[in-house]
Structure formats: structure tokens, C-alpha cells
Scaffold this motif. Structure first.
Motif, mmCIF file in Angstrom:
data_model
loop_
_atom_site.group_PDB
_atom_site.id
_atom_site.type_symbol
_atom_site.label_atom_id
_atom_site.label_comp_id
_atom_site.label_asym_id
_atom_site.label_seq_id
_atom_site.Cartn_x
_atom_site.Cartn_y
_atom_site.Cartn_z
ATOM 1 N N ASN A 156 0.813 -1.212 0.000
ATOM 2 C CA ASN A 156 0.000 0.000 0.000
ATOM 3 C C ASN A 156 0.856 1.277 0.000
ATOM 4 O O ASN A 156 0.350 2.358 0.233
ATOM 5 C CB ASN A 156 -0.947 0.025 1.195
ATOM 6 N N ARG A 157 2.154 1.100 -0.269
ATOM 7 C CA ARG A 157 3.044 2.260 -0.235
ATOM 8 C C ARG A 157 4.148 2.076 -1.264
ATOM 9 O O ARG A 157 4.747 1.010 -1.376
ATOM 10 C CB ARG A 157 3.666 2.422 1.153
ATOM 11 N N ALA A 158 4.390 3.135 -2.032
ATOM 12 C CA ALA A 158 5.505 3.161 -2.987
ATOM 13 C C ALA A 158 6.365 4.387 -2.690
ATOM 14 O O ALA A 158 5.875 5.411 -2.207
ATOM 15 C CB ALA A 158 4.996 3.221 -4.423
ATOM 16 N N LEU A 159 7.650 4.249 -2.974
ATOM 17 C CA LEU A 159 8.577 5.354 -2.734
ATOM 18 C C LEU A 159 9.530 5.477 -3.920
ATOM 19 O O LEU A 159 10.075 4.474 -4.403
ATOM 20 C CB LEU A 159 9.389 5.113 -1.458
ATOM 21 N N VAL A 160 9.704 6.716 -4.390
ATOM 22 C CA VAL A 160 10.692 6.996 -5.433
ATOM 23 C C VAL A 160 11.563 8.136 -4.915
ATOM 24 O O VAL A 160 11.051 9.167 -4.471
ATOM 25 C CB VAL A 160 10.033 7.401 -6.767
ATOM 26 N N GLU A 161 12.881 7.922 -4.986
ATOM 27 C CA GLU A 161 13.821 8.939 -4.502
ATOM 28 C C GLU A 161 14.874 9.181 -5.577
ATOM 29 O O GLU A 161 15.523 8.258 -6.044
ATOM 30 C CB GLU A 161 14.475 8.490 -3.208
ATOM 31 N N ALA A 162 15.018 10.434 -5.984
ATOM 32 C CA ALA A 162 15.986 10.808 -7.028
ATOM 33 C C ALA A 162 16.967 11.810 -6.456
ATOM 34 O O ALA A 162 16.569 12.794 -5.826
ATOM 35 C CB ALA A 162 15.269 11.405 -8.240
ATOM 36 N N LEU B 186 16.554 27.550 -5.042
ATOM 37 C CA LEU B 186 16.173 26.790 -3.855
ATOM 38 C C LEU B 186 16.245 27.659 -2.603
ATOM 39 O O LEU B 186 15.408 27.538 -1.702
ATOM 40 C CB LEU B 186 17.080 25.569 -3.698
ATOM 41 N N ASN B 187 17.222 28.535 -2.568
ATOM 42 C CA ASN B 187 17.349 29.441 -1.436
ATOM 43 C C ASN B 187 16.152 30.384 -1.366
ATOM 44 O O ASN B 187 15.646 30.687 -0.278
ATOM 45 C CB ASN B 187 18.656 30.238 -1.547
ATOM 46 N N GLU B 188 15.677 30.824 -2.523
ATOM 47 C CA GLU B 188 14.483 31.677 -2.555
ATOM 48 C C GLU B 188 13.258 30.926 -2.030
ATOM 49 O O GLU B 188 12.349 31.527 -1.441
ATOM 50 C CB GLU B 188 14.219 32.152 -3.989
ATOM 51 N N GLN B 189 13.227 29.605 -2.266
ATOM 52 C CA GLN B 189 12.106 28.797 -1.787
ATOM 53 C C GLN B 189 12.288 28.347 -0.336
ATOM 54 O O GLN B 189 11.471 27.585 0.181
ATOM 55 C CB GLN B 189 11.940 27.557 -2.672
ATOM 56 N N GLU B 190 13.366 28.826 0.301
ATOM 57 C CA GLU B 190 13.669 28.511 1.697
ATOM 58 C C GLU B 190 13.875 27.000 1.907
ATOM 59 O O GLU B 190 13.401 26.405 2.877
ATOM 60 C CB GLU B 190 12.565 29.026 2.619
ATOM 61 N N ILE B 191 14.585 26.384 0.957
ATOM 62 C CA ILE B 191 14.935 24.970 1.068
ATOM 63 C C ILE B 191 16.435 24.872 1.296
ATOM 64 O O ILE B 191 17.227 25.365 0.486
ATOM 65 C CB ILE B 191 14.526 24.199 -0.205
ATOM 66 N N ASP B 192 16.822 24.257 2.392
ATOM 67 C CA ASP B 192 18.243 24.143 2.731
ATOM 68 C C ASP B 192 18.948 23.191 1.771
ATOM 69 O O ASP B 192 18.375 22.211 1.288
ATOM 70 C CB ASP B 192 18.403 23.631 4.167
ATOM 71 N N SER C 250 5.522 14.886 -1.400
ATOM 72 C CA SER C 250 6.810 15.162 -2.039
ATOM 73 C C SER C 250 7.698 15.930 -1.080
ATOM 74 O O SER C 250 7.232 16.835 -0.370
ATOM 75 C CB SER C 250 6.609 15.968 -3.325
ATOM 76 N N ARG C 251 8.974 15.561 -1.066
ATOM 77 C CA ARG C 251 9.945 16.242 -0.213
ATOM 78 C C ARG C 251 11.172 16.610 -1.036
ATOM 79 O O ARG C 251 11.579 15.864 -1.930
ATOM 80 C CB ARG C 251 10.364 15.355 0.959
ATOM 81 N N VAL C 252 11.741 17.757 -0.707
ATOM 82 C CA VAL C 252 13.005 18.190 -1.298
ATOM 83 C C VAL C 252 13.976 18.418 -0.161
ATOM 84 O O VAL C 252 13.738 19.276 0.697
ATOM 85 C CB VAL C 252 12.820 19.475 -2.134
ATOM 86 N N ASN C 253 15.033 17.627 -0.120
ATOM 87 C CA ASN C 253 15.983 17.654 1.005
ATOM 88 C C ASN C 253 15.259 17.533 2.341
ATOM 89 O O ASN C 253 15.574 18.209 3.320
ATOM 90 C CB ASN C 253 16.823 18.942 0.968
ATOM 91 N N GLY C 254 14.241 16.680 2.344
ATOM 92 C CA GLY C 254 13.503 16.402 3.569
ATOM 93 C C GLY C 254 12.389 17.362 3.874
ATOM 94 O O GLY C 254 11.628 17.150 4.816
ATOM 95 N N VAL C 255 12.239 18.435 3.083
ATOM 96 C CA VAL C 255 11.215 19.451 3.334
ATOM 97 C C VAL C 255 9.987 19.143 2.491
ATOM 98 O O VAL C 255 10.080 18.976 1.272
ATOM 99 C CB VAL C 255 11.746 20.864 3.008
ATOM 100 N N LEU C 256 8.823 19.070 3.129
ATOM 101 C CA LEU C 256 7.571 18.864 2.392
ATOM 102 C C LEU C 256 7.320 20.053 1.466
ATOM 103 O O LEU C 256 7.426 21.210 1.877
ATOM 104 C CB LEU C 256 6.396 18.713 3.359
ATOM 105 N N VAL C 257 6.974 19.770 0.206
ATOM 106 C CA VAL C 257 6.736 20.837 -0.763
ATOM 107 C C VAL C 257 5.418 20.559 -1.476
ATOM 108 O O VAL C 257 4.930 19.434 -1.522
ATOM 109 C CB VAL C 257 7.889 20.938 -1.792
ATOM 110 N N ASN C 258 4.848 21.633 -2.067
ATOM 111 C CA ASN C 258 3.586 21.482 -2.781
ATOM 112 C C ASN C 258 3.825 21.215 -4.266
ATOM 113 O O ASN C 258 4.951 21.258 -4.762
ATOM 114 C CB ASN C 258 2.707 22.731 -2.594
#
Length: 581
Positions: free
Chosen positions: A60-66, A78-84, A108-116
Motif C-alpha cells: 500500500n506504499r511506494a517510494l521513489v527517490e531521485a 532553492l534558497n528563494e524557496q527557503e529549502i536548505d 513530495s519532499r526536497v531535502n527532507g522538506v515537504l513541498v507542494n
């Protein structure tokens, strides 16, 4: 650049981790082996649409990481989006997809940060560009072609289009205001007539004092009872001051009381305050008597004034019934409709003013669109010559290509309809690309188009899903060389069935399906051990394994002739890379 792709429970993939490199990365395998699943996983990681079918059966769960490297410009974004950022110059994008009995959810996460989804869309455009033969639909869409042309035109076209978006919004707002005014003009005129009548009616009544009606009612009562007031005034005068009969008046009684208290004070001075009070009372009573006598003498019947008061009262009550209910409220309404009437009268000239504003906005929009059209024509000329030069090495030496720009009604994107016109054969007229190009011609066109955009596209990784479908021989070799050319400036990922293309790869992966027994002692319903199909990917790191895979692609089996052919392909590819490095 895409460094690593990790996949769990995605379609037929249970566990998979791939490491990609710079240059041309090729995925090969038999039809249905699952090559496109890997590209689907990349698309999913970057925010692409997914359904419950992408989750592996039984889970019931799939994960893709790039994992990507990032450029300074991407780091700034990325800095403008406040993502470390991560210290090792890597960018980790992951998407977790879960399914329940009622719906599907993904995060969805970018460097561990939840994003829309919106941020993922902006990030996707900066990382990966996926090209497939299925993009034929996009090539036939004027809006998409127009976007491509503006992108090719560079900053000047993009900035002019942004200006048009603002100018069109201003024009649209002016147009809507004008149309709204025109639509409501009949109601405005009707309201104008009504308020004009009411203002004239209320103005004729001369409404000034909110207390006027109450005062008139009091005056009417006085005028209606003049005789009664005269009689009562005389009676009161006699009772207070001077009585004609033998009964003493109040002033006389107080005079007697004063005389008595005066005698008493001679014997007891403590009574002096009472004497003073009686004196004051006598003075007051005498003053009241004199004033009531004067009031009675002043009273006289005035039938004319009474009639005037009655008429004014009827007039004011009529106003109150229509505009009140009180006179104070009627006066307030009168003041309000005077202001509304003034505003409506100002609107008579406002339609002309709004028409002028609309025309001024339309003129600005038209001028801005004309400038963008000029920029588009310049970009079209450059794209035409560049694209033809990219197509010629792809065995399309006589191709004709033209960007057709036809005027349309101005919109937020300009005033042009843009169509790619195409003729692969001499003597044949130009026709819309999607109506005339074969599958192989469309493949080569998309590849050439991507080559034109490779220098201006922000994405560092280019993905081609079976871009070589429908071609063979010399054309396949030309496509292989073009993909290698693109890989000099961009990382290229390519799914292919062509041994000529695969031979050119810097890194080669073989994709196939395997049947495994899942879990010790686990039985299916029929009592046998449960078997599952999984996708496996093998990195072909040496010449022998690559040779065997190319032979398989070329001959279907590792026969002597197929192996010799594969070796020649690898040798030819090595020579080509050596000449072009």
C-alpha cells in the motif's frame, strides 16, 4: 544531473537502485521488460500524475527517490524557496505514494522538506526534460508551439509576453467595467428618473427642521383651543392674583400670612426664614398671575393660520408615509438621494470616458502584441534555419520547415497562432507537421527540436523515451550521433531498441523481468510457493556484457554474426566519440 534513482514497490519494481553518470545513459531490454517504468518513476518523483496502479500489488506504499547535483542558479532558486542545501552538492527529491480503500495520497519532499505541487513544477523544469514520441499531440497544439517559440526567442520574448499579460489584464478590466456600465444603463436611467422625481418632490416641501411636524401639531392644538385657553387663563389669574368674587386670591392669602409672620418675628426671630419664604412665594404668585393675564390677553382666534398649519401637517405626514416613517428619516433620505442623483448624473459622461479608457488599453495591447509578433518572427527565422541544420544529419537533407504565424484576436499570450509547417520531400507543399509526418520523421523532428533548445533549456538532464521508434539503418545511426552530441552538454537518458543507439552509450543498463519465489514457506492459494514478477536492471560495465546485449538487440540471440556486428558497433561508436571529443 541525475546521480541516483531509488525505487520501492513501484509497479513491477520491488527494490531498485540505479546510479547514472554524465553523458549518454541508455536503457535496453525486450519489449515489455519494464524500461518505461523507470522513466515513469523519474516522472513521478518530479511531481508527475500517478494512480493507484503504480503501487506494487500486495503493498500500500511506494517510494521513489531521485538524487541530483545542482548548479549555482538552481541553488539560488532553492534558497528563494527557503529549502536548505546539502553540503555534498546533492539535491534529494522523494515522493511517497500511499493508497487506502478510499483514495490515494502522495507527499513530495526536497531535502527532507515537504513541498507542494506548484514548487515541484518549478523544480522539475530546472532539472529534467522528458521527450517522447507521444509528444506529437503537443506539437499539434498552437499554444504549446507558441510557448516553445517564445522560449527560443529568449529573454526579450519572455519579457514582452509578461508585459502583454499585464496589459491584457488592464484591457480586460476596462472592457468588463464598460460592458457592466452598458448593461446597467437602462437601470441607471430608470433610477435617474425615479431619484429626480423624488428629489424634486422632497425639495418642493422645503424640509429643514426635523422638529417642524411636532411643533406644528402643538401649534394646531393651541389654535384649536384658543377660547378654552383664554377662559382658563382668566380663571387662573383670579385664583392667583385678583378675584372678582368674595373668595380671596392666593396673593391676598399670602399677604395676610406675611403680615401674621411679621408680627410673630417680633417675638421670635427664628421665624424669619419662614417669613422670607412666604415673601418669595407671594412674589412668584404675583408674577405668574401677571404673565398668565398677559398670555390670556394675547390669545386670539386665527382661522387662516390654523388652516395653514393643518395643510402643512398633511403635507409633512404624506412625506413621512412615503419616505419616513419619521420626518427625521425622511430628511436623511432626501440628503442621501441628492448625493446618489449627483453620482448618476456624473455617470452620463462616464460611459464616454470608459470607452476612451478601453480604446487606450486596446491600443497599448495591440502595440505590445505587434512587438511580440516581430520578436516571434525573428525567433521563427532563427529556429527554421537551426532546425533544418539539425534535421539534415538525420537523413532529412531535403526537408522544408517553416514556423507559420497567423494573426488572431489579442489575448494574454499575444495575437498569434503558431503552427509548425513541414515537408519532408522536395516538391511537396508545406503542411502542418502533425498531419504529414510519419512516426520516424516525428521522432527525428522531436530530437532535432530538443537539440535546438538544449543550449537555452534550464534542465540539465534530457530524457528520451524510445525517440528512435520507426527508424533503422542510416537514420538510426544519425539519431545515435545526435544523442551523443546532446550528451556533450547535457546528461542524456534514453530508452531504446536500437543497437546503433545503445552502442554510443557512455553507460549502458539492461532491463528485464524475472520471476521470483516470494518468501520462504509462503504458499499461494493452489498450495504452491507464491511467485511474483519483478523488474531487474543490470549495469553493463564491461565490453563483453555490452557486446552480448547489443548482439541480442541486433540478432535476437548471441550468434557469431550478431556478436561480430555488436563488436563493430562498439568500435564504430568509440571512433565517433574519439573524433568528436
Amino acid at each position: 544531473m541525475l546521480l541516483c534513482l531509488r525505487i520501492e514497490n513501484f509497479a513491477l519494481i520491488d527494490q531498485l537502485e540505479l546510479e547514472f553518470g554524465a553523458g549518454l545513459n541508455v536503457l535496453t531490454g525486450e519489449t515489455g521488460a519494464g524500461k518505461s517504468i523507470i522513466l515513469d518513476a523519474i516522472d513521478a518523483a518530479l511531481g508527475g500524475k500517478v494512480s493507484s496502479r503504480v503501487i506494487r500489488t500486495g503493498t500500500n506504499r511506494a517510494l521513489v527517490e531521485a538524487t541530483f547535483t545542482y548548479s549555482p542558479s538552481l541553488a539560488a532558486w532553492l534558497n528563494e524557496q527557503e529549502i536548505d542545501l546539502i553540503d555534498d552538492n546533492s539535491l534529494v527529491i522523494s515522493r511517497e505514494i500511499t493508497v487506502t480503500t478510499s483514495n490515494i495520497r502522495s507527499r513530495s519532499r526536497v531535502n527532507g522538506v515537504l513541498v507542494n505541487r506548484q514548487l515541484m513544477g518549478g523544480l522539475r523544469d530546472r532539472l529534467v526534460e522528458i521527450t517522447a514520441q507521444g509528444q506529437t499531440v503537443q506539437v499539434g497544439q498552437s499554444a504549446q508551439v507558441r510557448d516553445w517559440l517564445d522560449m527560443y526567442g529568449g529573454n526579450s520574448s519572455v519579457q514582452q509576453r509578461q508585459l502583454i499579460t499585464t496589459v491584457f489584464s488592464n484591457y480586460q478590466q476596462a472592457h468588463l467595467i464598460l460592458e457592466k456600465r452598458r448593461t446597467s444603463e437602462r437601470e441607471r436611467l430608470q433610477q435617474l428618473d425615479l431619484l429626480t422625481y423624488q428629489v424634486q418632490e422632497l425639495g418642493a416641501v422645503n424640509l429643514d427642521d426635523p422638529q417642524e411636524l411636532e411643533q406644528l401639531l402643538q401649534e394646531r392644538e393651541r389654535l384649536n383651543h384658543v377660547v378654552d385657553l383664554q377662559q382658563m387663563s382668566y380663571k387662573l389669574y383670579q385664583a392667583l392674583y385678583e378675584n372678582d368674587n368674595e373668595t380671596p386670591a392666593a396673593a391676598d392669602l399670602l399677604g395676610d400670612s406675611e403680615a401674621t409672620l411679621t408680627d410673630m418675628v417680633e417675638y421670635d426671630v427664628q421665624l424669619q426664614p419662614l417669613l422670607d419664604m412666604v415673601k418669595d412665594a407671594q412674589a412668584v404668585i404675583m408674577e405668574v398671575g401677571r404673565q398668565i393675564n398677559a398670555y390670556g390677553d394675547s390669545l386670539e382666534a386665527d382661522p387662516q393660520r390654523l388652516e395653514e398649519a393643518e395643510e402643512r401637517i398633511r403635507e409633512l405626514k404624506q412625506v413621512c408615509r412615503k419616505y419616513g416613517p419619521t420626518l427625521t428619516e425622511a430628511i436623511a433620505y432626501y440628503q442621501r438621494i441628492q448625493a446618489e442623483l449627483a453620482q448618476l448624473n456624473d455617470s452620463e459622461q462616464s460611459i464616454e470616458s470608459l470607452e476612451q479608457q478601453e480604446q487606450a488599453c486596446l491600443a497599448k495591447l495591440t502595440q505590445a502584441c505587434q512587438k511580440l509578433t516581430q520578436l516571434r518572427r525573428q525567433a521563427a527565422n532563427n529556429l527554421e534555419s537551426r532546425l533544418i541544420s539539425e534535421l539534415k544529419p538525420l537523413a532529412m537533407e531535403k526537408v522544408q520547415f517553416q514556423v507559420e504565424i497567423v494573426p488572431t484576436v489579442p489575448t494574454a499570450t499575444g495575437a498569434d497562432k503558431v503552427t509548425f509547417m513541414f515537408s519532408p520531400n522536395p516538391g511537396e507543399p508545406l503542411q502542418p507537421l502533425t498531419e504529414i509526418a510519419s512516426g520516424g520523421e516525428m521522432s527525428r523532428f522531436l530530437l532535432a527540436l530538443k537539440a535546438c533548445f538544449s543550449q537555452i533549456d534550464a534542465a540539465e538532464t534530457l530524457v528520451f523515451d524510445e525517440i528512435d521508434v520507426g527508424v533503422s539503418g542510416r537514420v538510426a545511426q544519425a539519431i545515435a550521433e545526435k544523442l551523443h552530441q546532446l550528451s556533450q552538454n547535457n546528461q542524456v537518458l534514453c530508452v531504446t531498441h536500437q543497437p546503433l543507439v545503445a552502442a554510443m552509450a557512455d553507460r549502458h543498463f539492461r532491463v528485464d523481468k524475472q520471476i521470483i519465489t516470494q518468501g520462504k514457506g509462503k504458499k499461494a492459494n493452489n498450495g504452491n510457493a507464491e511467485q511474483r514478477t519483478v523488474v531487474r536492471v543490470t549495469s553493463l560495465d564491461n565490453l563483453t556484457t555490452r557486446r552480448d546485449e547489443l548482439a541480442q538487440l541486433a540478432g535476437g540471440k548471441s550468434a557469431t554474426e550478431a556478436i561480430a556486428f555488436a563488436e563493430s558497433l562498439l568500435s564504430q561508436a568509440a571512433n565517433h566519440r574519439h573524433r568528436n571529443n
